[in-house]
Motif scaffolding. Structure first.
Motif, PDB file in Angstrom:
ATOM      1  N   ALA A   1       0.846  -1.193   0.000  1.00 25.76           N
ATOM      2  CA  ALA A   1       0.000   0.000   0.000  1.00 25.76           C
ATOM      3  C   ALA A   1       0.882   1.243   0.000  1.00 25.76           C
ATOM      4  O   ALA A   1       1.832   1.345   0.770  1.00 25.76           O
ATOM      5  CB  ALA A   1      -0.914  -0.011   1.222  1.00 25.76           C
ATOM      6  N   ASP A   2       0.563   2.178  -0.884  1.00 30.96           N
ATOM      7  CA  ASP A   2       1.318   3.421  -0.949  1.00 30.96           C
ATOM      8  C   ASP A   2       0.408   4.641  -0.831  1.00 30.96           C
ATOM      9  O   ASP A   2       0.831   5.771  -1.040  1.00 30.96           O
ATOM     10  CB  ASP A   2       2.142   3.495  -2.232  1.00 30.96           C
ATOM     11  CG  ASP A   2       1.285   3.379  -3.485  1.00 30.96           C
ATOM     12  OD1 ASP A   2       0.043   3.383  -3.381  1.00 30.96           O
ATOM     13  OD2 ASP A   2       1.858   3.279  -4.579  1.00 30.96           O
ATOM     14  N   GLY A   3      -0.848   4.409  -0.491  1.00 26.31           N
ATOM     15  CA  GLY A   3      -1.794   5.506  -0.316  1.00 26.31           C
ATOM     16  C   GLY A   3      -2.870   5.118   0.670  1.00 26.31           C
ATOM     17  O   GLY A   3      -2.995   3.959   1.060  1.00 26.31           O
ATOM     18  N   GLU A   4      -3.609   6.106   1.071  1.00 28.00           N
ATOM     19  CA  GLU A   4      -4.727   5.869   1.979  1.00 28.00           C
ATOM     20  C   GLU A   4      -5.849   6.820   1.597  1.00 28.00           C
ATOM     21  O   GLU A   4      -5.606   7.973   1.250  1.00 28.00           O
ATOM     22  CB  GLU A   4      -4.284   6.122   3.419  1.00 28.00           C
ATOM     23  CG  GLU A   4      -5.273   5.636   4.431  1.00 28.00           C
ATOM     24  CD  GLU A   4      -4.697   5.641   5.845  1.00 28.00           C
ATOM     25  OE1 GLU A   4      -5.362   6.224   6.717  1.00 28.00           O
ATOM     26  OE2 GLU A   4      -3.601   5.079   6.043  1.00 28.00           O
TER      27      GLU A   4
ATOM     28  N   LEU B   1      -6.581   0.630  -6.217  1.00 26.97           N
ATOM     29  CA  LEU B   1      -7.231  -0.544  -5.642  1.00 26.97           C
ATOM     30  C   LEU B   1      -7.002  -0.611  -4.139  1.00 26.97           C
ATOM     31  O   LEU B   1      -5.897  -0.336  -3.671  1.00 26.97           O
ATOM     32  CB  LEU B   1      -6.659  -1.826  -6.246  1.00 26.97           C
ATOM     33  CG  LEU B   1      -7.006  -2.124  -7.672  1.00 26.97           C
ATOM     34  CD1 LEU B   1      -6.161  -3.282  -8.169  1.00 26.97           C
ATOM     35  CD2 LEU B   1      -8.482  -2.459  -7.769  1.00 26.97           C
ATOM     36  N   PRO B   2      -8.017  -1.036  -3.387  1.00 25.20           N
ATOM     37  CA  PRO B   2      -7.809  -1.220  -1.944  1.00 25.20           C
ATOM     38  C   PRO B   2      -7.083  -2.527  -1.650  1.00 25.20           C
ATOM     39  O   PRO B   2      -7.441  -3.573  -2.190  1.00 25.20           O
ATOM     40  CB  PRO B   2      -9.230  -1.236  -1.381  1.00 25.20           C
ATOM     41  CG  PRO B   2     -10.076  -1.705  -2.500  1.00 25.20           C
ATOM     42  CD  PRO B   2      -9.414  -1.242  -3.767  1.00 25.20           C
ATOM     43  N   LEU B   3      -6.047  -2.454  -0.833  1.00 27.10           N
ATOM     44  CA  LEU B   3      -5.358  -3.654  -0.364  1.00 27.10           C
ATOM     45  C   LEU B   3      -5.832  -4.037   1.035  1.00 27.10           C
ATOM     46  O   LEU B   3      -5.819  -5.201   1.399  1.00 27.10           O
ATOM     47  CB  LEU B   3      -3.846  -3.441  -0.335  1.00 27.10           C
ATOM     48  CG  LEU B   3      -3.156  -3.279  -1.673  1.00 27.10           C
ATOM     49  CD1 LEU B   3      -1.662  -3.046  -1.463  1.00 27.10           C
ATOM     50  CD2 LEU B   3      -3.392  -4.489  -2.564  1.00 27.10           C
TER      51      LEU B   3
ATOM     52  N   ARG C   1     -12.278   3.177   5.178  1.00 24.20           N
ATOM     53  CA  ARG C   1     -10.898   3.622   5.022  1.00 24.20           C
ATOM     54  C   ARG C   1     -10.154   2.519   4.293  1.00 24.20           C
ATOM     55  O   ARG C   1     -10.239   1.339   4.657  1.00 24.20           O
ATOM     56  CB  ARG C   1     -10.272   3.856   6.384  1.00 24.20           C
ATOM     57  CG  ARG C   1      -8.926   4.490   6.289  1.00 24.20           C
ATOM     58  CD  ARG C   1      -8.836   5.598   7.325  1.00 24.20           C
ATOM     59  NE  ARG C   1      -8.153   6.803   6.978  1.00 24.20           N
ATOM     60  CZ  ARG C   1      -8.495   7.741   6.114  1.00 24.20           C
ATOM     61  NH1 ARG C   1      -9.524   7.613   5.377  1.00 24.20           N
ATOM     62  NH2 ARG C   1      -7.813   8.828   5.945  1.00 24.20           N
ATOM     63  N   TRP C   2      -9.458   2.919   3.233  1.00 24.58           N
ATOM     64  CA  TRP C   2      -8.671   1.966   2.438  1.00 24.58           C
ATOM     65  C   TRP C   2      -7.206   2.328   2.459  1.00 24.58           C
ATOM     66  O   TRP C   2      -6.843   3.497   2.346  1.00 24.58           O
ATOM     67  CB  TRP C   2      -9.110   2.014   0.973  1.00 24.58           C
ATOM     68  CG  TRP C   2     -10.360   1.300   0.651  1.00 24.58           C
ATOM     69  CD1 TRP C   2     -10.873   0.214   1.276  1.00 24.58           C
ATOM     70  CD2 TRP C   2     -11.263   1.630  -0.403  1.00 24.58           C
ATOM     71  NE1 TRP C   2     -12.040  -0.166   0.671  1.00 24.58           N
ATOM     72  CE2 TRP C   2     -12.305   0.683  -0.354  1.00 24.58           C
ATOM     73  CE3 TRP C   2     -11.303   2.611  -1.366  1.00 24.58           C
ATOM     74  CZ2 TRP C   2     -13.370   0.700  -1.242  1.00 24.58           C
ATOM     75  CZ3 TRP C   2     -12.346   2.631  -2.255  1.00 24.58           C
ATOM     76  CH2 TRP C   2     -13.377   1.686  -2.190  1.00 24.58           C
ATOM     77  N   ARG C   3      -6.357   1.304   2.546  1.00 20.62           N
ATOM     78  CA  ARG C   3      -4.933   1.449   2.215  1.00 20.62           C
ATOM     79  C   ARG C   3      -4.854   0.934   0.788  1.00 20.62           C
ATOM     80  O   ARG C   3      -5.323  -0.162   0.493  1.00 20.62           O
ATOM     81  CB  ARG C   3      -4.071   0.664   3.184  1.00 20.62           C
ATOM     82  CG  ARG C   3      -4.149   1.307   4.581  1.00 20.62           C
ATOM     83  CD  ARG C   3      -3.181   0.784   5.596  1.00 20.62           C
ATOM     84  NE  ARG C   3      -1.884   0.375   5.126  1.00 20.62           N
ATOM     85  CZ  ARG C   3      -0.817   1.183   4.947  1.00 20.62           C
ATOM     86  NH1 ARG C   3      -0.911   2.461   5.186  1.00 20.62           N
ATOM     87  NH2 ARG C   3       0.331   0.698   4.532  1.00 20.62           N
ATOM     88  N   THR C   4      -4.313   1.734  -0.097  1.00 19.55           N
ATOM     89  CA  THR C   4      -4.434   1.476  -1.529  1.00 19.55           C
ATOM     90  C   THR C   4      -3.087   1.330  -2.233  1.00 19.55           C
ATOM     91  O   THR C   4      -2.049   1.724  -1.715  1.00 19.55           O
ATOM     92  CB  THR C   4      -5.203   2.625  -2.207  1.00 19.55           C
ATOM     93  OG1 THR C   4      -4.472   3.844  -2.027  1.00 19.55           O
ATOM     94  CG2 THR C   4      -6.593   2.776  -1.626  1.00 19.55           C
TER      95      THR C   4
END
Length: 142
Positions: free
Chosen positions: A50-53, A84-86, A101-104
């Motif tokens: 994940a590199d985003g939220e 994409l959500p991880l 809340r997604w880590r993406t």
């Protein structure tokens, strides 16, 4: 007979589209499992980081509408942001909706392994609470 884990998901055979099932002790966990199931129908996330939220809210509605709202958001962000959500965290919002809340990660960080979903079908949609927790079954149009 083997017992099913308290929380999980799976893809099930379907004629022309993709069908997923998810289950968890609580409604929010079931929605989170459904997101993971949806993503796993078309990409391999092994090794992706994940590199985003990002977060969003789904407005109040019937349980099935909340589920569809979250899954529709996955497809929308895939189409518009190549994201994409991880990892998925879902909480009940005070107004009756959901806070998600997604880590993406970007789509370029995963390997395509199946047909990309275009929409969530309302046909044969189910999202219910039973004695063992919450279960949902959803058909994805590809």
């Amino acid at each position: 007979m083997e017992r099913q884990p308290a929380r999980g998901h799976r893809n099930i055979p379907h004629t022309a589209d993709v069908r997923i099932e998810a289950w968890a002790p609580d409604r929010e966990g079931c929605v989170a499992e459904a997101v993971t199931a949806l993503v796993e129908t078309f990409v391999d996330t092994t090794g992706a980081v994940a590199d985003g939220e990002t977060g969003f809210r789904v407005p109040p509605g019937a349980d099935a509408d909340l589920l569809v709202g979250v899954l529709d958001e996955v497809i929308f962000r895939l189409d518009t942001a190549d994201e994409l959500p991880l990892e998925t965290e879902v909480r009940a919002a005070g107004d009756g909706g959901l806070a998600v809340r997604w880590r993406t990660t970007g789509t370029d960080a995963v390997e395509l392994v199946g047909a990309v979903p275009k929409a969530v079908s309302l046909h044969e949609l189910s999202f219910t609470e039973g004695p063992d927790g919450w279960r949902c079954a959803v058909t994805l149009d590809v």
